[in-house]
Design a protein around this motif. Structure first.
Motif, PDB file in Angstrom:
ATOM      1  N   LEU A  44       0.812  -1.212   0.000  1.00  0.00           N
ATOM      2  CA  LEU A  44       0.000   0.000   0.000  1.00  0.00           C
ATOM      3  C   LEU A  44       0.847   1.265   0.000  1.00  0.00           C
ATOM      4  N   THR A  45       1.965   1.263   0.703  1.00  0.00           N
ATOM      5  CA  THR A  45       2.781   2.474   0.776  1.00  0.00           C
ATOM      6  C   THR A  45       3.524   2.764  -0.519  1.00  0.00           C
ATOM      7  N   THR A  46       3.574   1.809  -1.432  1.00  0.00           N
ATOM      8  CA  THR A  46       4.235   2.065  -2.717  1.00  0.00           C
ATOM      9  C   THR A  46       3.262   2.537  -3.784  1.00  0.00           C
ATOM     10  N   LEU A  47       1.987   2.581  -3.471  1.00  0.00           N
ATOM     11  CA  LEU A  47       0.973   2.957  -4.461  1.00  0.00           C
ATOM     12  C   LEU A  47       0.821   4.471  -4.575  1.00  0.00           C
ATOM     13  N   SER A  48       0.410   4.898  -5.763  1.00  0.00           N
ATOM     14  CA  SER A  48       0.049   6.302  -5.957  1.00  0.00           C
ATOM     15  C   SER A  48      -1.220   6.587  -5.158  1.00  0.00           C
ATOM     16  N   ASP A  49      -1.541   7.859  -4.984  1.00  0.00           N
ATOM     17  CA  ASP A  49      -2.738   8.229  -4.223  1.00  0.00           C
ATOM     18  C   ASP A  49      -4.000   7.609  -4.823  1.00  0.00           C
ATOM     19  N   ASN A  50      -4.138   7.675  -6.154  1.00  0.00           N
ATOM     20  CA  ASN A  50      -5.326   7.116  -6.797  1.00  0.00           C
ATOM     21  C   ASN A  50      -5.399   5.603  -6.628  1.00  0.00           C
ATOM     22  N   ALA A  51      -4.279   4.918  -6.770  1.00  0.00           N
ATOM     23  CA  ALA A  51      -4.272   3.463  -6.608  1.00  0.00           C
ATOM     24  C   ALA A  51      -4.571   3.081  -5.159  1.00  0.00           C
ATOM     25  N   LEU A  52      -4.063   3.870  -4.215  1.00  0.00           N
ATOM     26  CA  LEU A  52      -4.343   3.620  -2.803  1.00  0.00           C
ATOM     27  C   LEU A  52      -5.825   3.804  -2.514  1.00  0.00           C
ATOM     28  N   ARG A  53      -6.415   4.845  -3.081  1.00  0.00           N
ATOM     29  CA  ARG A  53      -7.858   5.066  -2.899  1.00  0.00           C
ATOM     30  C   ARG A  53      -8.663   3.947  -3.538  1.00  0.00           C
ATOM     31  N   PHE A  54      -8.223   3.473  -4.718  1.00  0.00           N
ATOM     32  CA  PHE A  54      -8.857   2.360  -5.420  1.00  0.00           C
ATOM     33  C   PHE A  54      -8.857   1.120  -4.523  1.00  0.00           C
ATOM     34  N   ALA A  55      -7.691   0.798  -3.957  1.00  0.00           N
ATOM     35  CA  ALA A  55      -7.582  -0.367  -3.071  1.00  0.00           C
ATOM     36  C   ALA A  55      -8.475  -0.193  -1.849  1.00  0.00           C
ATOM     37  N   ARG A  56      -8.504   1.007  -1.300  1.00  0.00           N
ATOM     38  CA  ARG A  56      -9.322   1.263  -0.112  1.00  0.00           C
ATOM     39  C   ARG A  56     -10.810   1.057  -0.402  1.00  0.00           C
ATOM     40  N   LEU A  57     -11.255   1.491  -1.577  1.00  0.00           N
ATOM     41  CA  LEU A  57     -12.667   1.309  -1.945  1.00  0.00           C
ATOM     42  C   LEU A  57     -13.027  -0.172  -2.035  1.00  0.00           C
ATOM     43  N   ARG A 134      -7.444  -4.766   5.414  1.00  0.00           N
ATOM     44  CA  ARG A 134      -8.186  -3.911   6.349  1.00  0.00           C
ATOM     45  C   ARG A 134      -7.285  -3.607   7.558  1.00  0.00           C
ATOM     46  N   ALA A 135      -6.587  -4.623   8.048  1.00  0.00           N
ATOM     47  CA  ALA A 135      -5.666  -4.428   9.175  1.00  0.00           C
ATOM     48  C   ALA A 135      -4.498  -3.529   8.764  1.00  0.00           C
ATOM     49  N   ALA A 136      -4.009  -3.681   7.543  1.00  0.00           N
ATOM     50  CA  ALA A 136      -2.907  -2.833   7.056  1.00  0.00           C
ATOM     51  C   ALA A 136      -3.352  -1.372   6.983  1.00  0.00           C
ATOM     52  N   PHE A 137      -4.553  -1.122   6.453  1.00  0.00           N
ATOM     53  CA  PHE A 137      -5.067   0.256   6.405  1.00  0.00           C
ATOM     54  C   PHE A 137      -5.213   0.823   7.816  1.00  0.00           C
ATOM     55  N   ALA A 138      -5.682  -0.004   8.760  1.00  0.00           N
ATOM     56  CA  ALA A 138      -5.826   0.462  10.146  1.00  0.00           C
ATOM     57  C   ALA A 138      -4.468   0.855  10.718  1.00  0.00           C
ATOM     58  N   GLN A 139      -3.423   0.066  10.439  1.00  0.00           N
ATOM     59  CA  GLN A 139      -2.087   0.405  10.921  1.00  0.00           C
ATOM     60  C   GLN A 139      -1.560   1.676  10.261  1.00  0.00           C
ATOM     61  N   LEU A 140      -1.862   1.860   8.995  1.00  0.00           N
ATOM     62  CA  LEU A 140      -1.431   3.092   8.324  1.00  0.00           C
ATOM     63  C   LEU A 140      -2.116   4.307   8.941  1.00  0.00           C
ATOM     64  N   LEU A 141      -3.385   4.153   9.304  1.00  0.00           N
ATOM     65  CA  LEU A 141      -4.130   5.277   9.883  1.00  0.00           C
ATOM     66  C   LEU A 141      -3.706   5.591  11.312  1.00  0.00           C
ATOM     67  N   HIS A 148       6.925  -1.617  10.029  1.00  0.00           N
ATOM     68  CA  HIS A 148       7.171  -2.330   8.775  1.00  0.00           C
ATOM     69  C   HIS A 148       7.884  -1.468   7.738  1.00  0.00           C
ATOM     70  N   LEU A 149       8.142  -0.213   8.055  1.00  0.00           N
ATOM     71  CA  LEU A 149       8.605   0.734   7.047  1.00  0.00           C
ATOM     72  C   LEU A 149       9.980   1.323   7.358  1.00  0.00           C
ATOM     73  N   SER A 150      10.973   0.493   7.417  1.00  0.00           N
ATOM     74  CA  SER A 150      12.323   1.003   7.640  1.00  0.00           C
ATOM     75  C   SER A 150      12.953   1.387   6.310  1.00  0.00           C
ATOM     76  N   ALA A 151      13.970   2.216   6.360  1.00  0.00           N
ATOM     77  CA  ALA A 151      14.688   2.582   5.138  1.00  0.00           C
ATOM     78  C   ALA A 151      15.310   1.345   4.498  1.00  0.00           C
ATOM     79  N   GLU A 152      15.814   0.432   5.327  1.00  0.00           N
ATOM     80  CA  GLU A 152      16.432  -0.785   4.810  1.00  0.00           C
ATOM     81  C   GLU A 152      15.427  -1.619   4.020  1.00  0.00           C
ATOM     82  N   ALA A 153      14.180  -1.641   4.461  1.00  0.00           N
ATOM     83  CA  ALA A 153      13.151  -2.414   3.771  1.00  0.00           C
ATOM     84  C   ALA A 153      12.915  -1.900   2.363  1.00  0.00           C
ATOM     85  N   PHE A 154      13.204  -0.618   2.145  1.00  0.00           N
ATOM     86  CA  PHE A 154      12.990  -0.026   0.835  1.00  0.00           C
ATOM     87  C   PHE A 154      14.288   0.129   0.053  1.00  0.00           C
ATOM     88  N   GLY A 155      15.336  -0.627   0.478  1.00  0.00           N
ATOM     89  CA  GLY A 155      16.580  -0.635  -0.268  1.00  0.00           C
ATOM     90  C   GLY A 155      17.531   0.506   0.068  1.00  0.00           C
TER      91      GLY A 155
END
Length: 175
Positions: A44-57, A134-141, A148-155
């Motif tokens: 989810l954190t790699t998605l564009s805003d529109n794609a994130l909204r699409f997934a959320r819907l 649903r749980a991932a969105f709750a954690q993001l909110l 889950h979002l360290s710099a190392e995780a993203f290379g």
């Protein structure tokens, strides 16, 4: 035989993988390709805003959202969000976030009575994936997704901040 290993050192992992490679013709190796909350957060954190909204819907619709409703929500244009969604899974494989063979969490549903080219009827997500996302969105909110979002995780790598307290006597100012 089934083996699960957690918390192994890098040296142990390297030696084990070398041993597996030496005996690859004798072994069947299965890798977990299911979605979990950590994988979903990264996806989810790699998605564009529109794609994130699409997934959320889709998640908010319990894993099944009519394409016409989505077209209305995106002013008739779904190519942007759906392209971003389709690129996220291969990107995650390249980055090592999930294994090859991990299925896309959101899939289009076509009318089986009309196998030729057609518009998508709906976009779907399995019940298991809907709960995970649903749980991932709750954690993001609520901010707890940071685990889950360290710099190392993203290379990348984390650069420590300069100790300003030592330079300015604890005043928080640069000299």
């Amino acid at each position: 035989m089934k083996i699960t290993i957690e918390g192994a050192s890098e040296e142990f992992e390297r030696r084990l993988l070398a041993l597996i490679a030496d005996h690859r013709h004798e072994l069947t190796l299965a890798v977990g390709t299911e979605w979990d909350v950590e994988r979903a957060v990264r996806y989810l954190t790699t998605l564009s805003d529109n794609a994130l909204r699409f997934a959320r819907l889709i998640v908010d619709a319990d894993g099944h959202k009519a394409a016409e409703e989505l077209r209305t929500a995106f002013h008739g244009e779904l190519r942007g969000p759906t392209i971003a969604l389709s690129r996220a899974v291969p990107r995650g494989v390249r980055m090592g976030w999930w294994p090859e063979g991990t299925a896309a969490p959101i899939t289009p549903l076509y009318d089986p009575a009309h196998p030729s080219w057609q518009k998508v009827l709906a976009y779907t997500m399995t019940a298991e994936n809907t709960e995970v996302f649903r749980a991932a969105f709750a954690q993001l909110l609520d901010g707890s997704a940071r685990q889950h979002l360290s710099a190392e995780a993203f290379g990348g790598h984390t650069v420590p901040r300069a100790d300003l307290d030592a330079a300015d006597g604890g005043q928080g100012e640069r000299s």
